[in-house]
Structures are given as structure tokens and as C-alpha cells.
Scaffold this motif. Structure first.
Motif, PDB file in Angstrom:
ATOM      1  N   GLY A  37      35.142  46.276  50.297  1.00  0.00           N
ATOM      2  CA  GLY A  37      35.143  44.926  49.747  1.00  0.00           C
ATOM      3  C   GLY A  37      36.373  44.173  50.196  1.00  0.00           C
ATOM      4  O   GLY A  37      37.403  44.762  50.502  1.00  0.00           O
ATOM      5  N   TYR A  39      38.498  40.618  48.970  1.00  0.00           N
ATOM      6  CA  TYR A  39      38.559  39.681  47.853  1.00  0.00           C
ATOM      7  C   TYR A  39      39.753  38.755  47.967  1.00  0.00           C
ATOM      8  O   TYR A  39      40.821  39.160  48.423  1.00  0.00           O
ATOM      9  CB  TYR A  39      38.673  40.455  46.522  1.00  0.00           C
ATOM     10  CG  TYR A  39      37.545  41.426  46.306  1.00  0.00           C
ATOM     11  CD1 TYR A  39      36.374  41.018  45.689  1.00  0.00           C
ATOM     12  CD2 TYR A  39      37.649  42.749  46.730  1.00  0.00           C
ATOM     13  CE1 TYR A  39      35.333  41.902  45.489  1.00  0.00           C
ATOM     14  CE2 TYR A  39      36.615  43.643  46.538  1.00  0.00           C
ATOM     15  CZ  TYR A  39      35.446  43.218  45.920  1.00  0.00           C
ATOM     16  OH  TYR A  39      34.430  44.099  45.733  1.00  0.00           O
ATOM     17  N   ARG A  40      39.562  37.510  47.514  1.00  0.00           N
ATOM     18  CA  ARG A  40      40.684  36.571  47.460  1.00  0.00           C
ATOM     19  C   ARG A  40      41.632  36.950  46.325  1.00  0.00           C
ATOM     20  O   ARG A  40      42.832  36.849  46.459  1.00  0.00           O
ATOM     21  CB  ARG A  40      40.168  35.146  47.233  1.00  0.00           C
ATOM     22  CG  ARG A  40      39.626  34.498  48.462  1.00  0.00           C
ATOM     23  CD  ARG A  40      39.415  32.989  48.230  1.00  0.00           C
ATOM     24  NE  ARG A  40      39.084  32.359  49.464  1.00  0.00           N
ATOM     25  CZ  ARG A  40      37.864  31.947  49.789  1.00  0.00           C
ATOM     26  NH1 ARG A  40      36.866  32.105  48.951  1.00  0.00           N
ATOM     27  NH2 ARG A  40      37.640  31.369  50.951  1.00  0.00           N
ATOM     28  N   ASN A  44      40.233  41.443  41.445  1.00  0.00           N
ATOM     29  CA  ASN A  44      38.876  41.866  41.803  1.00  0.00           C
ATOM     30  C   ASN A  44      38.917  43.084  42.720  1.00  0.00           C
ATOM     31  O   ASN A  44      38.096  43.996  42.593  1.00  0.00           O
ATOM     32  CB  ASN A  44      38.119  40.722  42.480  1.00  0.00           C
ATOM     33  CG  ASN A  44      37.877  39.555  41.547  1.00  0.00           C
ATOM     34  OD1 ASN A  44      37.856  39.732  40.323  1.00  0.00           O
ATOM     35  ND2 ASN A  44      37.715  38.371  42.088  1.00  0.00           N
ATOM     36  N   ALA A  45      39.873  43.094  43.625  1.00  0.00           N
ATOM     37  CA  ALA A  45      40.018  44.243  44.525  1.00  0.00           C
ATOM     38  C   ALA A  45      40.415  45.492  43.736  1.00  0.00           C
ATOM     39  O   ALA A  45      39.914  46.592  44.008  1.00  0.00           O
ATOM     40  CB  ALA A  45      41.056  43.938  45.605  1.00  0.00           C
ATOM     41  N   LYS A  48      37.371  46.918  42.027  1.00  0.00           N
ATOM     42  CA  LYS A  48      36.540  47.670  42.982  1.00  0.00           C
ATOM     43  C   LYS A  48      37.187  49.026  43.281  1.00  0.00           C
ATOM     44  O   LYS A  48      36.503  50.047  43.369  1.00  0.00           O
ATOM     45  CB  LYS A  48      36.361  46.861  44.268  1.00  0.00           C
ATOM     46  CG  LYS A  48      35.459  47.513  45.273  1.00  0.00           C
ATOM     47  CD  LYS A  48      34.046  47.584  44.722  1.00  0.00           C
ATOM     48  CE  LYS A  48      33.041  47.762  45.840  1.00  0.00           C
ATOM     49  NZ  LYS A  48      31.679  47.573  45.371  1.00  0.00           N
TER      50      LYS A  48
END
Length: 153
Positions: A37, A39-40, A44-45, A48
């Protein structure tokens, strides 16, 4: 005279391999990355990364600048061999995770920035030493138990 000739041939042989090693010593700095993944938002990263960890995949975060903006990649694997990365990608797919393969070309400026704050990975539990007294005692008790069971039949 024979010994001198043998020694001379041996030295030629050794130095010929040294030349081969020097000629092939240019290190290939290219790498393949298996990315689960990108991610900005770093949070969120991290989510994950934690989800992968629950399935026993140890991923790390790498900052990756794209057009002046920093994206956080969740990298499961890095290797110089594409086949290894493709194999891991198949394992991830079997567990329901999508991923893509990123490639750093030789000669390109190094873009990935490693995350300074990786999630700590717990140490695995130590396996018992087969030579320890406790293990030996357990094995002897097990043998004794099985022997008594066999005698009762």
C-alpha cells in the motif's frame, strides 16, 4: 624444477580468479520492493502495517517522494531478485492482500526514505534447549508412560 612449475601454475590460476572477481565487482544497486500500500497519511500506512503484522507479515514504512509530496509505502519485502518478490506477492494474495512491485533502476537517485519510527516487532519465544534437564525429564516421563501403556495391552 617440477615444484617451481607447479607453484607458478597455481599462482597463475589464483590470480586469474582474482581478476574475474575484480571484473565482476561492480555492485548492482537496483532493488525490487513488494509494496502492500501507498498512502498520503502516515496513520493509514501504520494501520496497514499493523493489519499485515496480525497475519505474520513484517512490513516497514518507507517515505517515497512523488512530485514534491511524500507518500508512505508499506514495504513487505525488498530483494534484488524479481522472482523472490513475485513469490511473496502470491503468498500475500492467498491471504487476501493486494500488493504491487516497485523497482529502483540503477543510476537513479535514491528516492525511498526509511521511516525513522518503525513499529517494534516482538522477540520470538525461545525454543527449549533439547539438552536441558527439563526436556530430558519430560522425554523420559513420556517414554515411561508409553512403555506402561504398551505393557497393559
Amino acid at each position: 624444477m617440477k615444484r617451481l612449475l607447479t607453484l607458478l601454475l597455481l599462482l597463475c590460476f589464483v590470480f586469474s580468479f582474482a581478476g574475474v572477481a575484480e571484473a565482476g565487482s561492480e555492485e548492482d544497486t537496483s532493488s525490487f520492493y513488494l509494496v502492500a500500500g501507498s498512502y498520503r497519511e502516515k496513520e493509514n500506512a501504520i494501520r496497514k502495517q499493523e493489519e499485515l503484522y496480525k497475519h505474520r507479515y513484517y512490513a516497514r514504512l518507507m517515505g517515497y517522494p512523488v512530485d514534491g509530496e511524500l507518500f508512505w509505502r508499506v514495504v513487505v519485502m525488498q530483494s534484488k531478485e524479481r522472482e523472490e518478490v513475485e513469490g511473496m506477492k502470491e503468498l500475500l494474495a492467498e491471504d487476501g492482500f493486494e500488493a504491487f512491485i516497485a523497482y529502483d533502476k540503477p543510476g537513479e537517485p535514491e528516492r525511498p526514505v526509511k521511516d525513522p519510527e518503525p513499529i517494534p516487532v516482538p522477540e520470538p519465544e525461545p525454543t527449549p534447549d533439547p539438552e536441558s534437564k527439563e526436556v530430558r525429564a519430560f522425554i523420559l516421563e513420556l517414554i515411561d508412560f508409553l512403555y506402561r501403556k504398551l505393557e497393559s495391552y
